[in-house]
Design an enzyme around this catalytic site. Structure first.
Site, PDB file in Angstrom:
ATOM      1  N   TYR A 196      13.530  46.908 -33.838  1.00  0.00           N
ATOM      2  CA  TYR A 196      12.455  45.980 -33.467  1.00  0.00           C
ATOM      3  C   TYR A 196      12.928  44.948 -32.453  1.00  0.00           C
ATOM      4  O   TYR A 196      14.040  44.424 -32.562  1.00  0.00           O
ATOM      5  CB  TYR A 196      11.947  45.247 -34.708  1.00  0.00           C
ATOM      6  N   LYS A 239      22.136  33.520 -65.679  1.00  0.00           N
ATOM      7  CA  LYS A 239      20.791  33.307 -65.120  1.00  0.00           C
ATOM      8  C   LYS A 239      20.668  34.069 -63.791  1.00  0.00           C
ATOM      9  O   LYS A 239      21.672  34.561 -63.256  1.00  0.00           O
ATOM     10  CB  LYS A 239      20.517  31.815 -64.950  1.00  0.00           C
TER      11      LYS A 239
HETATM   12  C1  LIG Z   1      22.829  23.755 -65.774  1.00  0.00           C
HETATM   13  C2  LIG Z   1      23.846  24.695 -65.217  1.00  0.00           C
HETATM   14  N1  LIG Z   1      25.001  24.857 -65.872  1.00  0.00           N
HETATM   15  C3  LIG Z   1      25.951  25.696 -65.419  1.00  0.00           C
HETATM   16  C4  LIG Z   1      25.777  26.417 -64.269  1.00  0.00           C
HETATM   17  C5  LIG Z   1      26.871  27.335 -63.771  1.00  0.00           C
HETATM   18  O1  LIG Z   1      27.386  26.859 -62.573  1.00  0.00           O
HETATM   19  P1  LIG Z   1      28.516  27.707 -61.813  1.00  0.00           P
HETATM   20  O2  LIG Z   1      27.869  28.951 -61.346  1.00  0.00           O
HETATM   21  O3  LIG Z   1      28.953  26.837 -60.681  1.00  0.00           O
HETATM   22  O4  LIG Z   1      29.571  27.967 -62.819  1.00  0.00           O
HETATM   23  C6  LIG Z   1      24.589  26.279 -63.549  1.00  0.00           C
HETATM   24  C7  LIG Z   1      24.381  27.030 -62.321  1.00  0.00           C
HETATM   25  O5  LIG Z   1      23.789  26.653 -61.372  1.00  0.00           O
HETATM   26  C8  LIG Z   1      23.601  25.398 -64.045  1.00  0.00           C
HETATM   27  O6  LIG Z   1      22.439  25.231 -63.409  1.00  0.00           O
END
Ligand SMILES: Cc1ncc(COP(=O)(O)O)c(C=O)c1O
Length: 375
Positions: free
Chosen positions: A268, A35
């Site tokens: 700046y 993601k």
């Molecule tokens: C629902 C969910 N599962 C798994 C993960 C993966 O977590 P990590 O990056 O700590 O492995 C996330 C990341 O935020 C998440 O939101």
């Protein structure tokens, strides 16, 4: 020529996945969490490498549009959407052949309606509340969910999931253990109702590395794929057992070199004043690109294997660095913003600590428009 670019070390990515999978039983499904543009590393690039090398079983994304992007780029692996899918977008769950997390009954009712009309089945994973108080339904709501699902033949409950609130920031794992216990209670509620759910999952990176008992049927591993530790606590707890290497380097070129005389100000707000005659280099990246403005006057970059300190405030598209003590600096020489050059390395963690955040944020905020290149 790119003004700045991100290099992704495919070998290191694959080595990280191998190291992580060594902690996980062979029959556990490995879901790589890509993601947020693969935590800034490039969604399509990372998914392409993982699919090509058969390194992952599933891919997890936040939004349906990310699943669609992956399908359009030839990704055929199972895709799991972990964020919110608006009711108006649910038809695309079928066209992108994704499975989605659910925690609102409205979502299931709409999927049933669409599935019936299309003659298709939607696969959903119910998120249950075990203490994070983010997405998820409460235990007392489960009977009505069971009823609802029984009335929706076009919606299959493929998974049951939860997410840890406090597993990486501490070495006291009592909260995580309590969440695991509660998750077990939800599993029993469904099995008592005669429903067997194929995919039970709760493990993120920290749990993947530290707790085999959380792995269940599937692990959702994110940050560690990229060679970044979920936290210093996890790294300390694991010691040498699991080796991870950062896979991302962020680089740019020098856009101008100039001499400034003692007493001149830079940038700046005139927040930097030269205490001696100096040579500075102008670099074509700024906060628009994801180079945090909090690094003004404190950040460093690496040029010719030597550290060069930022002078003045980070601008929208430019920064200025002190190259007085670096020899033979020339126009368009390569500059490392994150990554290694010789014996010097700037880590995302170093940047994060300077600006009071976590390396997750530093890498995910590298502007999506910047090219990601496999090396
Ligand atoms: C629902 C969910 N599962 C798994 C993960 C993966 O977590 P990590 O990056 O700590 O492995 C996330 C990341 O935020 C998440 O939101």
């Amino acid at each position: 020529m790119n003004l700045s670019w991100v290099e992704i070390n495919a070998k290191a990515l694959l080595a990280n996945v191998r190291a992580l999978r060594e902690n996980v039983q062979k029959n556990v499904t490995f879901c790589s969490v890509l993601k947020a543009n693969a935590y800034g590393h490039g969604l399509e690039l990372c998914a392409g490498i993982l699919q090509r090398e058969k390194a992952t079983d599933w891919i997890g994304v936040n939004a349906l549009w990310e699943a669609e992007t992956l399908r359009n780029s030839g990704i055929t692996l199972p895709l799991y959407v972990m964020g919110y899918t608006p009711l108006s977008d649910l038809e695309k769950v079928f066209s992108s052949d994704a499975r989605v997390v659910v925690y609102n009954q409205e979502t299931v009712l709409r999927l049933e309606e669409l599935g019936k009309a299309l003659g298709k089945i939607a696969r959903v994973h119910l998120k249950v509340e075990t203490g994070n108080h983010r997405q998820g339904v409460y235990e007392h709501e489960i009977p009505s969910w069971i009823e609802l699902l029984k009335q929706c033949p076009h919606v299959i409950l493929e998974g049951l999931s939860t997410h840890f609130a406090n597993i990486e920031d501490t070495r006291d794992h009592s909260f995580a253990r309590e969440q695991m216990r509660r998750f077990g209670g939800y599993v029993l509620l469904f099995s008592d109702a005669g429903m067997s759910i194929p995919f039970l999952h709760c493990a993120n990176s920290a749990a993947t590395i530290l707790f085999p008992e959380t792995h269940r049927v599937l692990v959702r591993t994110g940050i560690a794929l990229y060679g970044l530790w979920p936290s210093d606590e996890v790294k300390r707890e694991v010691g040498e057992k699991t080796v991870l290497q950062p896979i991302l380097s962020w680089k740019t070129h020098i856009a101008q070199i100039k001499s400034i005389s003692k007493g001149s100000s830079v940038g700046y707000g005139c927040s930097y004043r030269a205490e001696k005659d100096m040579i500075i280099a102008i670099l074509p990246v700024g906060y628009y690109d994801g180079f945090d403005r909090g690094l003004s006057n404190t950040g460093e970059v690496v040029i010719h294997g030597k550290r060069a300190k930022l002078c003045g405030r980070v601008c929208m598209n430019m920064i200025m660095v002190d190259v007085t003590d670096i020899e033979n600096v020339r126009l368009e020489d390569e500059v490392v913003l994150i990554g290694r050059d010789g014996s010097e390395e700037i880590t995302a963690d170093e940047m994060a600590k300077k600006i009071g955040t976590i390396h997750y944020e530093v890498v995910t905020r590298i502007c999506e428009g910047i090219a990601r290149i496999e090396v």
